[in-house]
Motif scaffolding. Structure first.
Motif, short mmCIF file in Angstrom:
data_model
loop_
_atom_site.label_atom_id
_atom_site.label_comp_id
_atom_site.label_asym_id
_atom_site.label_seq_id
_atom_site.Cartn_x
_atom_site.Cartn_y
_atom_site.Cartn_z
N LEU A 1 13.51 18.70 -19.56
CA LEU A 1 12.68 18.29 -18.43
C LEU A 1 11.44 17.53 -18.88
N ARG A 2 10.96 17.83 -20.07
CA ARG A 2 9.75 17.13 -20.56
C ARG A 2 10.02 15.65 -20.72
N TRP A 3 11.21 15.30 -21.19
CA TRP A 3 11.56 13.88 -21.34
C TRP A 3 11.73 13.22 -19.98
N LEU A 4 12.27 13.94 -19.02
CA LEU A 4 12.41 13.39 -17.68
C LEU A 4 11.04 13.13 -17.06
N ARG A 5 10.09 14.02 -17.32
CA ARG A 5 8.74 13.82 -16.78
C ARG A 5 8.09 12.59 -17.40
N VAL A 6 8.32 12.39 -18.70
CA VAL A 6 7.76 11.20 -19.35
C VAL A 6 8.34 9.93 -18.72
N LEU A 7 9.66 9.94 -18.47
CA LEU A 7 10.29 8.78 -17.84
C LEU A 7 9.73 8.55 -16.44
N ARG A 8 9.47 9.62 -15.71
CA ARG A 8 8.92 9.46 -14.36
C ARG A 8 7.50 8.92 -14.39
N LEU A 9 6.76 9.22 -15.45
CA LEU A 9 5.40 8.69 -15.57
C LEU A 9 5.40 7.18 -15.76
N VAL A 10 6.52 6.63 -16.24
CA VAL A 10 6.63 5.18 -16.41
C VAL A 10 6.53 4.47 -15.07
N ARG A 11 6.72 5.21 -13.97
CA ARG A 11 6.60 4.61 -12.64
C ARG A 11 5.22 3.99 -12.41
N LEU A 12 4.23 4.44 -13.18
CA LEU A 12 2.90 3.84 -13.08
C LEU A 12 2.97 2.33 -13.32
N LEU A 13 3.88 1.91 -14.21
CA LEU A 13 3.99 0.48 -14.53
C LEU A 13 4.56 -0.33 -13.37
N LYS A 14 5.11 0.34 -12.35
CA LYS A 14 5.60 -0.39 -11.19
C LYS A 14 4.47 -1.09 -10.45
N ARG B 1 0.83 -1.21 0.00
CA ARG B 1 0.00 0.00 0.00
C ARG B 1 0.86 1.26 0.00
N ALA B 2 1.95 1.24 0.77
CA ALA B 2 2.82 2.41 0.83
C ALA B 2 3.47 2.69 -0.52
N LEU B 3 4.00 1.64 -1.16
CA LEU B 3 4.66 1.83 -2.46
C LEU B 3 3.66 2.22 -3.54
N SER B 4 2.47 1.62 -3.51
CA SER B 4 1.43 1.97 -4.49
C SER B 4 1.01 3.43 -4.31
N THR B 5 0.86 3.86 -3.06
CA THR B 5 0.49 5.26 -2.79
C THR B 5 1.58 6.20 -3.27
N LEU B 6 2.84 5.83 -3.02
CA LEU B 6 3.96 6.66 -3.47
C LEU B 6 4.00 6.77 -4.98
N ILE B 7 3.70 5.68 -5.68
CA ILE B 7 3.67 5.69 -7.15
C ILE B 7 2.59 6.65 -7.64
N LEU B 8 1.40 6.58 -7.05
CA LEU B 8 0.29 7.45 -7.47
C LEU B 8 0.59 8.91 -7.14
N LEU B 9 1.22 9.17 -5.99
CA LEU B 9 1.60 10.54 -5.64
C LEU B 9 2.65 11.07 -6.61
N ASN B 10 3.53 10.19 -7.10
CA ASN B 10 4.52 10.61 -8.11
C ASN B 10 3.84 11.04 -9.40
N LEU B 11 2.82 10.28 -9.81
CA LEU B 11 2.09 10.66 -11.02
C LEU B 11 1.42 12.01 -10.85
N LEU B 12 0.84 12.24 -9.66
CA LEU B 12 0.21 13.52 -9.37
C LEU B 12 1.24 14.64 -9.38
N ALA B 13 2.39 14.40 -8.75
CA ALA B 13 3.44 15.42 -8.69
C ALA B 13 3.97 15.77 -10.08
#
Length: 306
Positions: free
Chosen positions: A124-137, A28-40
């Motif tokens: 930075l736009r490419w970095l944001r795209v890479l960070r969005l891949v965290r959803l697949l975690k 739950r903690a890791l899933s919440t952190l992933i979703l908060l990353n997408l929001l951020a």
């Protein structure tokens, strides 16, 4: 450290079966952190928020990549305790995780913070795209992607046939529309490849309205294309839906076979129970459901035919 501690770390980081509270809270903690990353990441793309709260976004990214980095290292370290891959050397098991789909996603999750240190300034736009891949975690805690890929693989012949029909519809409609609309709208239908944009959005949606036929014959071709699109897309959807349902049913059959195998000697060992609980978690079955299934299969196994 001992093999037992590695096994425990792997259990905590793996999907919880509901009985292991520590693993459940970790999930739950890791899933919440992933979703908060997408929001951020989404909020950071808003210029005035990025300027006003840039330090907070940076601090949260530093915190997130530290957590994800520790998780990645722990997964590599504990991967040789995976009971499902017995027989391999520790190095082979660790490389097996590193180059697996989830292992590569875990690596990509920490790359956005590492790449600037290696390559210098990056868009930075490419970095944001890479960070969005965290959803697949989240695939660590759900078999949805695995089931979908397996379902398409199982029905690859039917899926390929439907895609072939889609390609035929795409090329035929593009060619016809180019012929009938080119003289009237040379800027929108300047070539068959250009016309494919209109054909693609018409086959897969109701069209964006940016390009539309003006002649009567063109409207007729457009209507026929839309109808073909409904048929082909419905065919593709039906194939995937049926294959997905068959994949889930097959997993349940395998689960029942695993229980029957465990009941063959009349006693379910600790190792067999662990495998059953792992499959239970993958199938998202309740404890009551599993207990009822074990009782039913146990009764069936002890009942002798007349």
């Amino acid at each position: 450290m001992s093999g037992l501690s590695k096994k425990r770390v792997l259990e905590i980081l793996s999907r919880s079966n509901g009985d292991d509270k520590v693993s459940m809270y970790c999930d739950r903690a890791l899933s919440t952190l992933i979703l908060l990353n997408l929001l951020a990441v989404s909020l950071e793309s808003i210029d005035h928020l990025s300027i006003q709260y840039g330090y907070l976004f940076w601090a949260f990214e530093l915190f997130s990549v530290t957590i994800f980095g520790c998780e990645y290292i722990l997964r590599i370290w504990s991967s040789d305790a995976n009971i499902d891959r017995e027989g391999g050397t520790p190095a082979k098991l660790r490389f097996g995780y590193i180059f697996s789909f989830t292992g590569l996603i875990d690596l990509i999750a920490i790359l956005p913070s590492i790449l600037p240190l290696i390559l210098g300034q990056i868009d930075l736009r490419w970095l944001r795209v890479l960070r969005l891949v965290r959803l697949l975690k989240i695939s660590h805690y759900s078999t949805a992607l695995e089931d979908l890929i397996s379902a398409i693989r199982e029905e690859r012949n039917a899926f390929g046939a439907a895609l072939y029909l889609f390609c035929i519809a795409l090329f035929v409609s593009s060619a016809l529309m180019y012929v009938v609309e080119h003289e009237v709208q040379p800027e929108n239908f300047s070539s068959i490849p250009t016309t494919m944009w209109w054909s693609m959005i018409t086959l897969t949606t109701v069209g964006y309205g940016d390009v539309s036929p003006m002649t009567s014959l063109g409207k007729l071709v457009g209507a026929a294309t839309a109808i073909m699109g409904i048929c082909v897309v419905a065919l593709l959807t039906g194939i995937v839906a049926t294959a997905f349902a068959n994949q889930v049913a097959r997993r349940k059959d395998i689960f029942e076979a695993e229980i029957l195998h465990a009941l063959a000697d009349g006693v379910i060992s600790e190792e067999e129970l662990e495998r059953i609980k792992k499959m239970q978690t993958e199938l998202n079955l309740s404890d009551e459901h599993v207990r009822a299934l074990i009782e039913l299969l146990s009764e069936r196994g002890t009942t002798k035919p007349d």
